[in-house]
Design a protein around this motif. Structure first.
Motif, PDB file in Angstrom:
ATOM      1  N   GLN A  65       0.883  -1.099   0.239  1.00 14.94           N
ATOM      2  CA  GLN A  65       0.017  -0.069   0.067  1.00 14.94           C
ATOM      3  C   GLN A  65       0.923   1.227  -0.117  1.00 14.94           C
ATOM      4  N   TYR A  66       0.798   2.002  -1.017  1.00 17.75           N
ATOM      5  CA  TYR A  66       1.774   3.356  -0.840  1.00 17.75           C
ATOM      6  C   TYR A  66       1.248   4.434   0.036  1.00 17.75           C
ATOM      7  N   MET A  67       0.153   4.314   0.549  1.00 15.98           N
ATOM      8  CA  MET A  67      -0.063   5.195   1.557  1.00 15.98           C
ATOM      9  C   MET A  67       0.614   4.681   2.839  1.00 15.98           C
ATOM     10  N   ASP A  68       1.121   3.460   2.971  1.00 11.13           N
ATOM     11  CA  ASP A  68       1.975   3.095   4.230  1.00 11.13           C
ATOM     12  C   ASP A  68       3.314   3.755   4.149  1.00 11.13           C
ATOM     13  N   VAL A  69       3.543   3.905   2.864  1.00 10.96           N
ATOM     14  CA  VAL A  69       4.926   4.592   2.705  1.00 10.96           C
ATOM     15  C   VAL A  69       4.806   6.219   3.213  1.00 10.96           C
ATOM     16  N   ILE A  70       3.887   6.687   2.494  1.00  4.15           N
ATOM     17  CA  ILE A  70       3.500   8.043   2.811  1.00  4.15           C
ATOM     18  C   ILE A  70       3.362   8.439   4.342  1.00  4.15           C
ATOM     19  N   ASN A  71       2.524   7.640   5.026  1.00  6.02           N
ATOM     20  CA  ASN A  71       2.298   7.747   6.339  1.00  6.02           C
ATOM     21  C   ASN A  71       3.204   7.221   7.441  1.00  6.02           C
ATOM     22  N   ASP A  72       4.448   6.642   6.967  1.00  4.23           N
ATOM     23  CA  ASP A  72       5.431   6.312   7.820  1.00  4.23           C
ATOM     24  C   ASP A  72       6.082   7.412   8.431  1.00  4.23           C
ATOM     25  N   PRO A  73       6.287   7.497   9.751  1.00  2.46           N
ATOM     26  CA  PRO A  73       7.119   8.593  10.195  1.00  2.46           C
ATOM     27  C   PRO A  73       8.421   8.487   9.872  1.00  2.46           C
TER      28      PRO A  73
END
Length: 374
Positions: free
Chosen positions: A63-71
């Motif tokens: 999931q690309y949002m996992d990358v975006i949301n990773d702090p």
């Protein structure tokens, strides 16, 4: 050296190229930010896990949002098909991430405008993957032009030929579909040529007329044996161009040119000489500088070397040759420097929209059969 966490979305050719550049940049340049490989994204979990291990990332996701949301991730590479560039770039910028996006920006100008708006609303840095402009020797050629080595610039003439789709038996793919990729050779190849024209001349295409040819109008359907799918974008794209500075030029690209593997060739014509480059010989430029003695007139070959910075970050001696991934690392170094200093890298989304508008004008010109302002 301070580190910056990075995430790469996409694991095919460009995803691997970005990953290799991240691995190289901190060691090659030894200053600024050192990339730290945090998250790799692929829609196929098994492939993503295999590529994670191969490329050295800490973890993988589908999931690309996992990358975006990773702090832990501050910088995101977008290395997926053009149709999803906009949604990922906008989400990443809104989440406060820096963005390194492969070319072209998007499938159309409207989506590119949304990406630019998100970048303007953010304090993050952006860069587009027009890596051929980041070759140290290309920068040296531009410097020679600025110093007057060929006099006043009077013309830009470029060709970018490849044979990726030359085989008529090659199956249909997303690149041959206008909805998924936008234009064909215009989007995939012309964008590189326009980026080079803008960079090398210091001016932008302002008016043009374009032409298309779809050589292979039907391709086999890879999912249905015996059936074909229509190719609804261009195999060959040509434009006559007028630049804002007053110079004129020709631009032609083809994805069906047998024998050309990366045939990006350009010439800058000057009132007192000429500079030429061929991407298939990326470590040399040809310089013709007018000389009064006819016995000494002719093109001179200049090989890349330490005087063409940042070649010296990789090699101590001239003629040893940089490669595609080295130039990709140079591109990344521009972005890392921009993140450190706050000064935009070229080409940012601000520069990229100007390239997109040229391709859009070519497309509209083909449909109308008229000269159009960009």
């Amino acid at each position: 050296m301070k580190e910056i966490g990075v995430g790469v979305i996409g694991t095919a050719f460009m995803g691997k190229a970005h990953s290799l550049a991240y691995a190289i940049a901190g060691t090659a340049f030894g200053d600024g930010l050192r990339p730290r490989l945090e998250v790799l994204c692929d829609i196929n979990a098994q492939r993503g896990q295999a590529k994670r291990q191969e490329m050295g990332f800490a973890r993988s996701t589908t999931q690309y949002m996992d990358v975006i949301n990773d702090p832990k991730v501050e910088l995101i590479s977008i290395c997926v098909p053009n149709v999803v560039h906009k949604e990922i770039a906008v989400a990443a910028l809104r989440a406060g991430k820096h963005v390194w996006c492969e070319k072209p920006m998007a499938t159309n100008v409207a989506e590119a405008e949304e990406m630019l708006a998100a970048a303007r609303a953010s304090d993050r840095q952006t860069i587009l993957g027009y890596n051929y402009t980041q070759n140290p020797l290309v920068h040296a050629a531009r410097q020679l032009i600025e110093e007057g080595a060929i006099g006043r610039v009077i013309g830009f003439h470029g060709i970018y030929d490849v044979d990726n789709e030359a085989d008529p038996d090659r199956p249909h793919s997303w690149r041959m579909n206008r909805e998924a990729s936008g234009c064909g050779a215009n989007a995939d190849l012309m964008c590189h040529l326009v980026s080079m024209a803008h960079f090398m001349t210091g001016s932008e295409v302002a008016r043009l007329v374009g032409d298309y040819d779809t050589v292979h109008q039907q391709r086999s359907d890879p999912k249905n044996q015996g059936r074909t799918l229509a190719v609804d974008n261009d195999d060959v794209c040509t434009a006559l161009a007028h630049f804002a500075s007053g110079i004129k030029g020709t631009l032609r690209v083809s994805r069906v040119a047998w024998g050309r593997k990366c045939g990006l060739r350009w010439e800058i014509h000057g009132s007192q000489g000429m500079i030429c480059h061929d991407q298939e010989r990326l470590n040399e430029i040809k310089l013709y500088a007018r000389n009064e003695d006819p016995r000494q007139q002719g093109f001179r070959t200049i090989l890349s070397g330490p005087c063409h910075q940042p070649y010296d970050a990789f090699l101590p001696n001239a003629g040893h040759a940089l490669g595609f991934i080295d130039v990709k690392a140079c591109e990344l170094h521009k972005l890392l420097t921009a993140i450190t200093t706050g000064e935009p890298a070229w080409p940012s989304f601000e520069d990229g929209i100007k390239i997109e508008r040229v391709m859009d004008a070519i497309d509209r010109s083909v449909l109308s059969g008229q000269w159009l302002d960009v």
